[in-house]
Design a protein around this motif. Sequence first.
Motif, PDB file in Angstrom:
ATOM      1  N   UNK A 158       0.863  -1.189   0.000  1.00 43.09           N
ATOM      2  CA  UNK A 158       0.000   0.000   0.000  1.00 43.09           C
ATOM      3  C   UNK A 158       0.893   1.231   0.000  1.00 43.09           C
ATOM      4  N   UNK A 159       1.626   1.406  -1.085  1.00 43.82           N
ATOM      5  CA  UNK A 159       2.696   2.395  -1.156  1.00 43.82           C
ATOM      6  C   UNK A 159       2.336   3.612  -1.989  1.00 43.82           C
ATOM      7  N   UNK A 160       1.069   3.717  -2.369  1.00 49.29           N
ATOM      8  CA  UNK A 160       0.657   4.878  -3.143  1.00 49.29           C
ATOM      9  C   UNK A 160       0.869   4.680  -4.633  1.00 49.29           C
ATOM     10  N   UNK A 161       0.755   5.781  -5.357  1.00 53.08           N
ATOM     11  CA  UNK A 161       0.796   5.754  -6.814  1.00 53.08           C
ATOM     12  C   UNK A 161       1.821   6.760  -7.327  1.00 53.08           C
ATOM     13  N   UNK A 162       2.452   6.438  -8.442  1.00 49.29           N
ATOM     14  CA  UNK A 162       3.488   7.303  -9.004  1.00 49.29           C
ATOM     15  C   UNK A 162       2.961   8.255 -10.062  1.00 49.29           C
ATOM     16  N   UNK A 163       1.715   8.059 -10.494  1.00 47.08           N
ATOM     17  CA  UNK A 163       1.153   8.949 -11.508  1.00 47.08           C
ATOM     18  C   UNK A 163       0.185   8.219 -12.409  1.00 47.08           C
ATOM     19  N   UNK A 164      -0.324   8.911 -13.430  1.00 48.03           N
ATOM     20  CA  UNK A 164      -1.284   8.292 -14.346  1.00 48.03           C
ATOM     21  C   UNK A 164      -0.596   7.394 -15.366  1.00 48.03           C
ATOM     22  N   UNK A 165      -1.370   6.489 -15.936  1.00 40.85           N
ATOM     23  CA  UNK A 165      -0.873   5.690 -17.048  1.00 40.85           C
ATOM     24  C   UNK A 165      -0.710   6.582 -18.277  1.00 40.85           C
ATOM     25  N   UNK A 171       6.414  15.672 -12.890  1.00 41.65           N
ATOM     26  CA  UNK A 171       5.995  14.625 -11.961  1.00 41.65           C
ATOM     27  C   UNK A 171       5.233  13.507 -12.677  1.00 41.65           C
ATOM     28  N   UNK A 172       5.313  13.510 -13.999  1.00 39.89           N
ATOM     29  CA  UNK A 172       4.665  12.504 -14.850  1.00 39.89           C
ATOM     30  C   UNK A 172       3.148  12.615 -14.861  1.00 39.89           C
ATOM     31  N   UNK A 173       2.596  13.728 -14.368  1.00 43.83           N
ATOM     32  CA  UNK A 173       1.163  13.974 -14.472  1.00 43.83           C
ATOM     33  C   UNK A 173       0.854  14.651 -15.800  1.00 43.83           C
ATOM     34  N   UNK A 174      -0.414  14.662 -16.186  1.00 49.70           N
ATOM     35  CA  UNK A 174      -0.815  15.312 -17.430  1.00 49.70           C
ATOM     36  C   UNK A 174      -0.772  16.832 -17.220  1.00 49.70           C
ATOM     37  N   UNK A 175       0.043  17.486 -17.993  1.00 52.75           N
ATOM     38  CA  UNK A 175       0.276  18.924 -17.804  1.00 52.75           C
ATOM     39  C   UNK A 175      -0.891  19.734 -18.358  1.00 52.75           C
ATOM     40  N   UNK A 178      -3.172  16.385 -10.949  1.00 51.54           N
ATOM     41  CA  UNK A 178      -2.490  16.882  -9.760  1.00 51.54           C
ATOM     42  C   UNK A 178      -1.732  15.797  -9.003  1.00 51.54           C
ATOM     43  N   UNK A 179      -1.880  14.534  -9.412  1.00 43.12           N
ATOM     44  CA  UNK A 179      -1.267  13.441  -8.678  1.00 43.12           C
ATOM     45  C   UNK A 179      -2.207  12.910  -7.620  1.00 43.12           C
ATOM     46  N   UNK A 180      -1.797  11.835  -6.971  1.00 49.09           N
ATOM     47  CA  UNK A 180      -2.629  11.174  -5.972  1.00 49.09           C
ATOM     48  C   UNK A 180      -3.085  12.165  -4.912  1.00 49.09           C
ATOM     49  N   UNK A 181      -4.394  12.212  -4.666  1.00 49.17           N
ATOM     50  CA  UNK A 181      -4.924  13.212  -3.744  1.00 49.17           C
ATOM     51  C   UNK A 181      -6.222  12.717  -3.131  1.00 49.17           C
ATOM     52  N   UNK A 182      -7.001  13.656  -2.585  1.00 49.06           N
ATOM     53  CA  UNK A 182      -8.215  13.334  -1.845  1.00 49.06           C
ATOM     54  C   UNK A 182      -9.451  13.396  -2.734  1.00 49.06           C
ATOM     55  N   UNK A 183     -10.497  12.690  -2.316  1.00 42.94           N
ATOM     56  CA  UNK A 183     -11.764  12.720  -3.041  1.00 42.94           C
ATOM     57  C   UNK A 183     -12.300  14.150  -3.129  1.00 42.94           C
ATOM     58  N   UNK A 184     -12.170  14.900  -2.056  1.00 41.39           N
ATOM     59  CA  UNK A 184     -12.693  16.259  -2.057  1.00 41.39           C
ATOM     60  C   UNK A 184     -11.957  17.125  -3.072  1.00 41.39           C
TER      61      UNK A 184
END
Length: 485
Positions: free
Chosen positions: A401-408, A422-426, A445-451
């Motif tokens: 359960x180490x989180x995510x590095x970004x989107x596919x 950060x390998x996110x969609x710019x 924005x990368x792994x974040x909260x539902x809100x």
Amino acid sequence: MGKIGGFIDIERQDESNIAAKERIKDYKEFTITLEEAEIKKQGARCMDCGIPFCHSGCPLGNLIPDFNDMVYKGEWQKASEILHSTNNFPEFTGRLCPAPCEKSCVLGIISNPVSIENIEKNIVERAFANGWIQPNPPKTRTGKTVAIIGSGPAGLAAAQQLNRAGHNVTVFERDDELGGLLRYGIPNFKLEKQLIDRRVKILEKEGIIFKTNVNVGVNYDIKNLDYFDAILLCGGATQRRSIPVKGIDAKGVHQAMDFLTQQTKALFNKEIEGEAISAKDKNVIVIGGGDTGSDCVGTSNRQGAKSVTNFEIMPKPPLHRSPETPWPYWPLQLKTSTSHEEGCDRNWLINTKEFITDSEGNLTALKTVEVAWEIVPGKRPKLLEKPNTEKIWPCDLALLALGFTGPETTLSDQLGITLDDRSNYKATHFQTNVPHIFTAGDMRRGQSLIVWAISEGREAAVSIDKYLTSTSFLATKGDGDLPSI
């Protein structure tokens, strides 16, 4: 606003839970709702601050003192209208949000903060129970078409907002059910899935088209998107992090999300992919101390694990707010979830060195070492191993359960979308380098909260609406507009 002096006279009262030994027998929600009179008293604790910092703590800019006051006065329908003016899905955030609003509540400086999250959940549930939440399709259509890829909270929020603006919205989801991580990444005991279905039915009746089992760029030709005037990418950050140590490929080492997804699918008698993962009668070690790790703990206990142990590489947080994160910032503070309370041996400053296997490649144990962090101002923290602290832990099932590095990158590669560092969609104002393609949520924005995902979806909808029509009357964060719910 609220009761004068209510915050002095009334103590915070939270919901209680079904006892741990009972609730781990099934996968149902286990909170015990407060009586209406008590919830109204909790709303009365709101201080009517001159500057309500809860607004800034909430990524959605929820009008918190306003709906608290309505609850205190028994004006539940007005409370619902105020709540929905900034939050499309309070039934999700009222259960799953870590409540940054409460951490920035002014009352929290001297006492327990207002129970904002629980009040929010009770408002929306009362609104559904009384039939106040009804489909509200737009009166006119613009003729513009929008494709939204991903049906998580960002995609669903954007879909509802853009549909309200009169655009024809189609949402594509690669899974067999809608909701994204809400569906298969969040255990049923935290969010029962009929709550997603209940909201989706509203969205469908408003005119939004949903297509499941559609993996754009894989089983759905990317050229089909040429039909749409605008595209919003909300696929999330789904690249899972691993650890490069010996034995990582052992039988019995699995990604947390595979474990959680399988359990939810099994609960609804759905076909699962790959090897079946079960914690029953096993020594389970969960590596990672965040919410996903906590969800693995609760699920393992419900499956009948022999033991559940949790590793965290960071130091144990303090019991109370750290001076390093003063009010109104998000506090560095120990969080004990209901899953931890159900049974878990928690360990901090532990690093996994090796997954030990038998002759057939089956996981039998983990080798760890104790660590410390060297902090030098102006430099990145450095991880140091403590000499002579290696330990062997019996283990039949290890969950990462180490989180995510970004989107596919499936969509970015085929659509020509630029990535950031950060390998996110710019994106600028949610618009990518391809003018008619936008992105929001974890994909941006990368792994974040539902809100944050809901906020991103709403804000992206405004940008798309302006792109399509040159203007937008959609509500922006905390502007107080009260569209029909």
